[in-house]
Write a protein that holds these residues in place. Sequence first.
Motif: not given
Lengths: 361, 362
Positions: B177-178, B273, B299, B301
């Motif tokens: 996703y990242f 990130k 972030a 997850s």
Amino acid sequence: MAKTPETEHPNKAFGWAARDKTGLLSPFHFSRRDNGENDVTVKILYCGVCHSDLHTIKNDWGFSYYPVVPGHEIVGIATKVGKNVTKFREGDRVGVGVITGSCQSCESCDQDLENYCPQMSFTYNSIGADGTKTYGGYSESIVVDQRFVLLFPEGLPSDSGAPLLCAGITVYSPMKYYGMTEPGKHLGVAGLGGLGHVAVKIGKAFGLKVTVISSSPSKEDEAINRLGADSFLVSSDSQKMKAAVATMDYIIDTVSAVHALFPLLGLLKVNGKLVTLGLPEKPLELPIFPLVLGRKMVGGSDIGGMKETQEMLDFCAKHNITADIELIKMDEINTAMERLAKSDVRYRFVIDVANSLSPPP
Amino acid sequence: MERLGEKYQSVEGFGWAARDSSGHLSPFVFSRRETGEEEVRVKVLYCGVCHSDLHCLKNEWHSSIYPLVPGHEIVGEVSEIGRKVSKFNIGDKIGVGCIVDSCRTCESCREDQENYCTKAVATYNGVHYDGTVNYGGYSDHIVVDERYAVKIPHTLPLASAAPLLCAGISMYSPMKYFGLAGPGKHIGIVGLGGLGHIGVRFAKAFGSKVTVVSSTAGKSKDALENFGADGFLVSTDEDQMQAAMGTMDGIIDTVSVSHSILPLVGLLKPNGKLILLGATDKPFDLHAFSLILGRKSIAGSAIGGIKETQEMINFAAEHGIKAEIETISMEYVNTAMDRLAKGDVRYRFVIDIANTLPATRP
């Protein structure tokens, strides 16, 4: 004999500086370099008062080198251009923002991201390429490498356009980078000050639905009726905050004091992004569960590169976006700083430098 | 949380449960529902021991319902199928991970991200729509809607596939996703435990460069020689950490105890990130400057959706990726939990349910 601010450069200069962490600003004589081949000399007309100016004069971040001449939202007229300068001519209306130097050869600089260059230097309170301290826009004029000068577009007023050079780019850049530009999406703007009010205007220009989140209920009328926000949330109204949970795609958080991230993260939908722009002196608390349970993200952003800053100015000119300002005289600056510390400004002070900065006889 | 009662259901189940927040597990007879039309009954063969099992047993998240039968890294064999089941046949080897139901209608569910559905139901300690509490994989069988189970390809050894169902997907999902999965990307993996070691194997299979960041210098040999990491940083070695500043595109942080993230943010390149996976009890200190100067982000997850879990399993089968496990008997589980609490496992316990659970029946 050691060089003083007055003697280190060949040309006399005058501005207002803070000498210590009381932050009290007063007249200051110093000097500026000759206009080099790549330089533009700018006679300063206006300079915006950014909250960072206040942080710096009070040494909130611990790296102020006094005397500090703040000011990085500068609009003026080019009075000299060096022989290698191609982008500007004498008489052009130009702007100078937060940075005036970078290495110009690293990966960031090559990608027009001078703001992320590890050797980037600031318009004030920094060491410039020549090894001397930089002094900012609370002064008569400034000499800047052409790479860090911007052309002020026709139709963008000099006074209310000045704050775009920091406040404007600081919100525009992350909105582009983090993809906050899809029409119909919902943007929250936390904090309705210098940055926040410009974020509302730019958000509406991108076609977003915009909700302001603020601790000041008195700002609601203006937010909706003058700035164009679609709705307004008082952050201390727990019922309304609860009702707004999981409704926003993104949040631009402009609050510069330490504040709670947990309620803001709750407002985001799954995969939502919050960009934090304020620079408090102490850390914020980052709760883990909201991030993990909703794959949410907290990102930072720092002004923008020169190319993007020009793009932002052109965008604002096209959409008639300017800051809401209160014009002040140079000698009113200390009162303005006190008011700024209390958030008592709608929404940016701008110093009428050309008409009020007078060197002593 | 209100105890919803030991509702008698028609099929007897046997497993091990904790009765209170001491977390001590012991034999437990209970009951499970009949196999529904869209459900499969699965004879449990193996179940991985996840650190979340330990957190839950000890009520660290203050939401445990006792008796608690943990286990959400389940590999088993289909023994019965409901009449509308189309994904599986009797005899299929399948896996069940962390969730066994969701609302099925919200945006997350519609986008195959059931893991982010606010009504997702956990495999254990979750509440089924009929009000009964779910018992997990430390048991002889489980009943689950076919939508929430995945097929295990025959090329994957079953015991070492079990941890993929939580640890594996927890690492695979954020890497994809990242945008960290692929040649040219440099990923840092913090913590070389159950999640971390599988993450290294996935990242290498993606073609990414991998550096492990760990507080345990003794793990460097495994990291480099066994799992294929390109580099190893001892997080308490300031010189090493300093030298690696600004070198990583992304970092996956698997550490579940409170720790400082500031040095990790420093390891990121601009635009990097930091992905946090560990559910720590205290919030982190966020130094806004560290994100702002470099446009970095942090972030979270949490596992992955069912579709992605199947994709991950297939990818693991294709690339021969399995967990490094210590197979244990059901009886050993309390000792295993004590060792897990001290990080003393290389690198995941897996309970041999089929062969060792039955003998513990009183």
